[in-house]
Write an enzyme that holds these catalytic residues in place. Structure first.
Site, PDB file in Angstrom:
ATOM      1  N   LEU A 198       0.942   1.408   7.140  1.00 44.31           N
ATOM      2  CA  LEU A 198      -0.391   2.010   7.275  1.00 44.31           C
ATOM      3  C   LEU A 198      -0.220   3.513   7.421  1.00 44.31           C
ATOM      4  CD1 LEU A 198      -2.302   0.111  10.124  1.00 44.31           C
ATOM      5  CD2 LEU A 198      -2.838   0.050   7.693  1.00 44.31           C
ATOM      6  N   HIS A 199      -0.931   4.300   6.641  1.00 41.80           N
ATOM      7  CA  HIS A 199      -0.870   5.743   6.885  1.00 41.80           C
ATOM      8  C   HIS A 199      -2.104   6.500   6.409  1.00 41.80           C
ATOM      9  CE1 HIS A 199       0.214   5.847   2.631  1.00 41.80           C
ATOM     10  NE2 HIS A 199      -0.053   7.136   2.641  1.00 41.80           N
ATOM     11  N   ARG A 200      -3.015   5.820   5.698  1.00 46.23           N
ATOM     12  CA  ARG A 200      -4.181   6.541   5.165  1.00 46.23           C
ATOM     13  C   ARG A 200      -5.016   7.090   6.311  1.00 46.23           C
ATOM     14  NH1 ARG A 200      -3.702   7.539   0.497  1.00 46.23           N
ATOM     15  NH2 ARG A 200      -2.352   6.026  -0.452  1.00 46.23           N
ATOM     16  N   ASP A 217      -1.711  -0.018   3.066  1.00 45.54           N
ATOM     17  CA  ASP A 217      -2.763   0.824   2.479  1.00 45.54           C
ATOM     18  C   ASP A 217      -2.150   1.850   1.529  1.00 45.54           C
ATOM     19  OD1 ASP A 217      -1.615   2.646   4.225  1.00 45.54           O
ATOM     20  OD2 ASP A 217      -3.406   2.914   5.467  1.00 45.54           O
TER      21      ASP A 217
END
Ligand code: UD1
Length: 375
Positions: free
Chosen positions: A215-217, A293
């Site tokens: 996850l990084h968005r 993501d």
């Protein structure tokens, strides 16, 4: 007479590295025609976010590192432009080649276009149709000022033509990221090399397998309420399937700042720092499913035939859904759990490898490029 032409190749952030590696490899086979000159903007600079990739993928040391580092979008993009302009003026390249959709991509494309240097865009024409994503702005703008556009899937051409790009500039060549994946799969790290687990957890993993989460968005991690919901869903899933979760620096910082670290503090969630390419590839290829993501991981899981749940409301890579193993599930906990249960019970959709994702995309790019340089 054919002369050697300098092509400036630009990288800036982690997902650029696996895209530039095969392109530069293919260029180096023609030293009498092309002189690749590698610029790293320094958008990503940490050891985990940069150095591991250069070493593992055999990317040559950059000819220059602009060392811009992290900042707001405006400052980061502007700093790259100011520093990159000096490089272009000095090197006077025949063209500038950019990949993907990060801030470095648009910054360097814009500088080149203003100096009347042709721009080549690898991975052109992908559209999420979501202008709240910084990458979507970068994609649309980069494509609109590119002279040569290389696409990974057929839909991309329709997107470009609809936006007014001349059809003759567009070339469907396949996916350079998948070139890198096929080349390195035999050398990928083993799970034992990546994670150390207790005997008890090892027994569960041996029986059940494991999942991978990334996850990084900003849209998922910047808002603490949303991040908390996603982390709670991840914890819920880990009750059935152990999860390995390499944490992007942005995500790690947001978890720490919001005091949410405790949610991940349970035995079946293995949090790790960002991984190198061989480690990530090793994990993805052995996973039972992936929750992500990321853009690139949607493609990598399709190429590997591993089920992927994309924790976003859209994708700029529709072929991974239409033909591959990807399902776009959004961020609602019930929906994620429902799709997870389906995959857990049925194994998920089989998928097939998309057209021209065959490991030869970079070769096609360089053939077309050499022809174009003679015109
Ligand atoms: C960037 C790209 C995104 C890509 C992602 C992959 C843009 C707009 N976004 O997002 O498309 O999917 O890279 O990682 O270009 N940081 C470090 N070390 C680093 C780099 C960043 O600790 O080497 C931290 C910093 O706190 C920084 C934050 O990560 O503020 C975000 O970095 P940034 O380059 O702004 O964007 P990414 O979220 O990495």
């Amino acid at each position: 007479m054919k002369s050697v032409k300098t092509i400036i190749c630009v990288v800036g952030a982690r997902p650029n590295f696996m895209k530039i590696a095969p392109v530069m490899d293919a260029m180096r086979k023609f030293p009498d025609r092309i002189r690749p000159y590698l610029v790293h903007t320094g958008q990503h600079y940490s050891k985990e976010m940069k150095h591991h990739f250069f070493e593992q993928l055999g990317i040559p040391e950059p000819d220059i590192d602009l060392e811009v580092g992290s900042a707001s979008h405006a400052v980061q993009t502007a700093e790259i432009m100011v520093r990159f302009e000096q490089v272009v003026l000095k090197e006077r390249p025949a063209a500038v080649l950019v990949v993907g959709d990060v801030n470095s991509t648009i910054a360097c494309a814009l500088v080149s276009a203003k100096l009347n240097i042709p721009v080549i865009h690898v991975e052109a024409g992908l559209r999420s149709f979501d202008r709240s994503m910084p990458e979507e702005i970068n994609r649309v703008l980069t494509d609109s000022i590119s002279d040569l556009l290389f696409t990974t899937e057929r839909d991309a051409r329709d997107n470009l033509v609809r936006e007014g790009v001349d059809d003759s500039r567009i070339h469907f060549v396949g996916n350079v990221m998948i070139d890198t994946l096929y080349k390195n799969l035999p050398r990928a790290a083993t799970v034992e090399e990546i994670v150390t687990v207790t005997d008890k957890l090892k027994a569960v993993i041996d029986e059940q397998g494991f999942g991978v989460v990334t996850l990084h968005r900003p849209s998922n991690v910047d808002c603490p309420i949303k991040l908390e919901k996603l982390l709670l869903t991840i914890r819920e899933i880990s009750r059935q399937l152990p999860l390995v979760f390499p944490l992007h620096p942005r995500t790690q910082a947001k978890i720490t700042d919001s005091g949410l670290g405790g949610i991940l503090d349970c035995p079946a969630i293995i949090s790790l720092p960002p991984l190198g390419y061989m480690e990530m590839l090793g994990l993805l290829s052995k996973a039972r499913l992936v929750l992500t993501d990321s853009g690139g991981i949607q493609e990598e899981t399709t190429a590997l035939g591993i089920p992927c749940l994309t924790l976003r409301h859209n994708t700029e890579r529709p072929i991974t859904v239409e033909q591959g193993t990807n399902t776009v599930v959004g961020c609602d906990s019930d929906r994620i759990m429902h799709e997870f249960d389906t995959i857990f019970k049925t194994g998920g959709k089989a998928g097939k490898i998309p057209e021209l994702w065959d490991g030869n995309a970079a070769q096609r790019i360089v053939s077309i490029l050499m022809e174009w340089l003679t015109q």
